[in-house]
Design a protein around this motif. Structure first.
Motif, short mmCIF file in Angstrom:
data_model
loop_
_atom_site.label_atom_id
_atom_site.label_comp_id
_atom_site.label_asym_id
_atom_site.label_seq_id
_atom_site.Cartn_x
_atom_site.Cartn_y
_atom_site.Cartn_z
N UNK A 46 -18.72 7.00 -1.80
CA UNK A 46 -19.17 7.60 -0.53
C UNK A 46 -18.03 7.69 0.48
N UNK A 47 -17.34 6.58 0.74
CA UNK A 47 -16.21 6.73 1.67
C UNK A 47 -14.99 6.02 1.08
N UNK A 48 -13.97 6.80 0.87
CA UNK A 48 -12.74 6.29 0.23
C UNK A 48 -12.12 5.19 1.09
N UNK A 49 -11.46 4.27 0.40
CA UNK A 49 -10.71 3.21 1.09
C UNK A 49 -9.63 3.89 1.93
N UNK A 50 -9.46 3.44 3.17
CA UNK A 50 -8.41 4.06 3.97
C UNK A 50 -7.65 3.02 4.79
N UNK A 51 -6.32 3.20 4.83
CA UNK A 51 -5.49 2.30 5.63
C UNK A 51 -4.89 3.12 6.78
N UNK A 52 -4.85 2.51 7.96
CA UNK A 52 -4.20 3.14 9.10
C UNK A 52 -3.33 2.09 9.77
N UNK A 53 -2.11 1.91 9.22
CA UNK A 53 -1.21 0.88 9.72
C UNK A 53 -0.20 1.44 10.71
N UNK A 141 -12.93 -11.66 5.39
CA UNK A 141 -11.57 -11.20 5.04
C UNK A 141 -11.59 -10.13 3.96
N UNK A 142 -10.52 -9.34 3.93
CA UNK A 142 -10.28 -8.39 2.84
C UNK A 142 -8.81 -8.49 2.50
N UNK A 143 -8.50 -8.68 1.22
CA UNK A 143 -7.10 -8.77 0.82
C UNK A 143 -6.81 -7.69 -0.21
N UNK A 144 -5.72 -6.92 0.03
CA UNK A 144 -5.25 -5.93 -0.94
C UNK A 144 -4.28 -6.64 -1.87
N UNK A 145 -4.54 -6.57 -3.17
CA UNK A 145 -3.66 -7.17 -4.17
C UNK A 145 -2.86 -6.07 -4.86
N UNK A 146 -1.53 -6.20 -4.81
CA UNK A 146 -0.65 -5.21 -5.43
C UNK A 146 0.21 -5.91 -6.49
N UNK A 183 2.40 0.56 4.97
CA UNK A 183 1.87 1.59 4.06
C UNK A 183 2.80 1.82 2.88
N UNK A 184 4.11 1.65 3.14
CA UNK A 184 5.11 1.93 2.10
C UNK A 184 5.25 0.77 1.11
N UNK A 185 4.46 -0.27 1.30
CA UNK A 185 4.44 -1.37 0.32
C UNK A 185 3.34 -1.15 -0.72
N UNK A 186 2.50 -0.13 -0.47
CA UNK A 186 1.36 0.13 -1.35
C UNK A 186 1.78 1.04 -2.51
N UNK A 187 1.06 0.97 -3.64
CA UNK A 187 1.35 1.90 -4.74
C UNK A 187 1.02 3.33 -4.31
N UNK A 188 1.53 4.31 -5.04
CA UNK A 188 1.25 5.70 -4.62
C UNK A 188 -0.23 6.02 -4.83
N UNK A 189 -0.81 5.46 -5.90
CA UNK A 189 -2.25 5.66 -6.15
C UNK A 189 -3.04 4.51 -5.55
N UNK A 216 -2.44 0.46 -10.11
CA UNK A 216 -1.04 0.85 -10.29
C UNK A 216 -0.08 -0.20 -9.72
N UNK A 217 0.82 -0.75 -10.55
CA UNK A 217 1.79 -1.71 -10.00
C UNK A 217 2.89 -1.01 -9.23
N UNK A 218 3.60 -1.80 -8.41
CA UNK A 218 4.77 -1.32 -7.66
C UNK A 218 6.00 -1.98 -8.29
N UNK A 219 7.14 -1.27 -8.32
CA UNK A 219 8.36 -1.84 -8.90
C UNK A 219 9.23 -2.49 -7.84
N UNK A 220 9.75 -3.68 -8.15
CA UNK A 220 10.81 -4.32 -7.37
C UNK A 220 11.97 -4.51 -8.34
#
Ligand code: FSB
Ligand code: ZN
Length: 259
Positions: A46-53, A141-146, A183-189, A216-220
């Protein structure tokens, strides 16, 4: 009370002594069994997850003795998906990692461990007045796991990895005069994720977290992962393997937003 940590003497298997909720009904992390996760279009579709940082104008880093944490000062909002209309405010982010690339994440996917896991920690500002007020509420709380995997360097993470050397000891803090856009720490998807009701993964292990773990993982880079492993914890040891192993799923269902 001996301070909790990740060594044999004070690690996850001992936490239940001082924090009995360690054996509770909604503990984190968990092993995500991908075939058992349920696609749930209505709640999630119904409503996509959205970040506004809002990008941070300076970066406040703290070695808190069991991780490296970036304290957020600007207004950053997470809403939608399993969070519905509630607005969750970004408070801080931190990481968990291994001594080697084959381990370090807290959540696992069909038993697979990643090299590290980044946590963006938010509190429900629609219902509570502060992080401390929200941290013990079931919807607080809500935690985003990447998931983090070795590969090319993450430019936005450079401000943290380049300064680990100056944050060696527990309690060390520093402010770096540079911008950082979470926002730039998040995966593209950010559409494909698993979500379930869980807890803080460190003492006091409060069962107050809606977990959102991106597929989707992020590369370091190797160097960026090495920088984390050179940090020193509150016992003066190298801060490594600061992850809690998966807890029992018990009567919970993991939902997913993708087929
Ligand atoms: N790894 S994680 O699940 O993302 C996680 C996130 C935040 C905390 C935290 O804020 N602890 C300190 C704390 C401060 C104030 C009140 C209670 C607390 F636990 C612990 C674990
Ligand atoms: Zn964490």
């Amino acid at each position: 009370m001996a301070h909790w940590g990740y060594m044999t003497t004070n690690g996850p298997s001992t936490w239940g002594k001082d924090f009995p909720i360690a054996n509770g009904e909604r503990q984190s992390p968990i092993d995500i069994v991908t075939t058992a996760a349920e696609y749930d279009s209505d709640v999630l579709g119904s409503n996509a997850l959205s970040t506004n940082y809002t990008p941070e104008s300076e970066v406040k880093l703290v070695n808190n003795g069991h991780s490296i944490m970036c304290q957020i000062t600007k207004k950053g909002v997470l809403t939608g998906g399993p969070l519905g209309k509630d607005e969750y405010r970004l408070e801080q982010f931190h990481l968990h990692w291994g001594a080697e690339d084959n381990r370090g994440s807290e959540h696992t996917v069909d038993g697979k461990m990643y090299a590290s896991e980044l946590h963006l920690v938010h509190w429900n500002a629609s219902k509570y007045s502060s992080f401390a007020d929200a941290v013990q509420k079931p919807d607080g709380l809500a935690v985003l796991g990447i998931f983090i995997t070795p590969g090319v360097a993450c430019n936005q993470f450079k401000v943290i990895s380049d300064n680990c050397g100056k944050l060696k000891t527990s309690g060390a803090e520093m402010t770096v005069d540079t911008t950082l856009d979470p926002t730039l720490l998040l995966p593209s998807n950010t559409s494909d994720y698993w979500t379930y009701l869980g807890s803080l993964t460190t003492p006091p292990l409060f069962e107050s977290v809606t977990w959102i773990v991106f597929k989707e993982p992020v590369e370091y880079s190797k160097e960026q992962l090495l920088a984390l492993r050179n940090l020193v914890d509150s016992d003066g040891n190298h801060m490594q393997d600061n992850y809690r192993p998966p807890a029992a799923l018990k009567q919970r269902k993991v939902k997913k937003t993708f087929t």
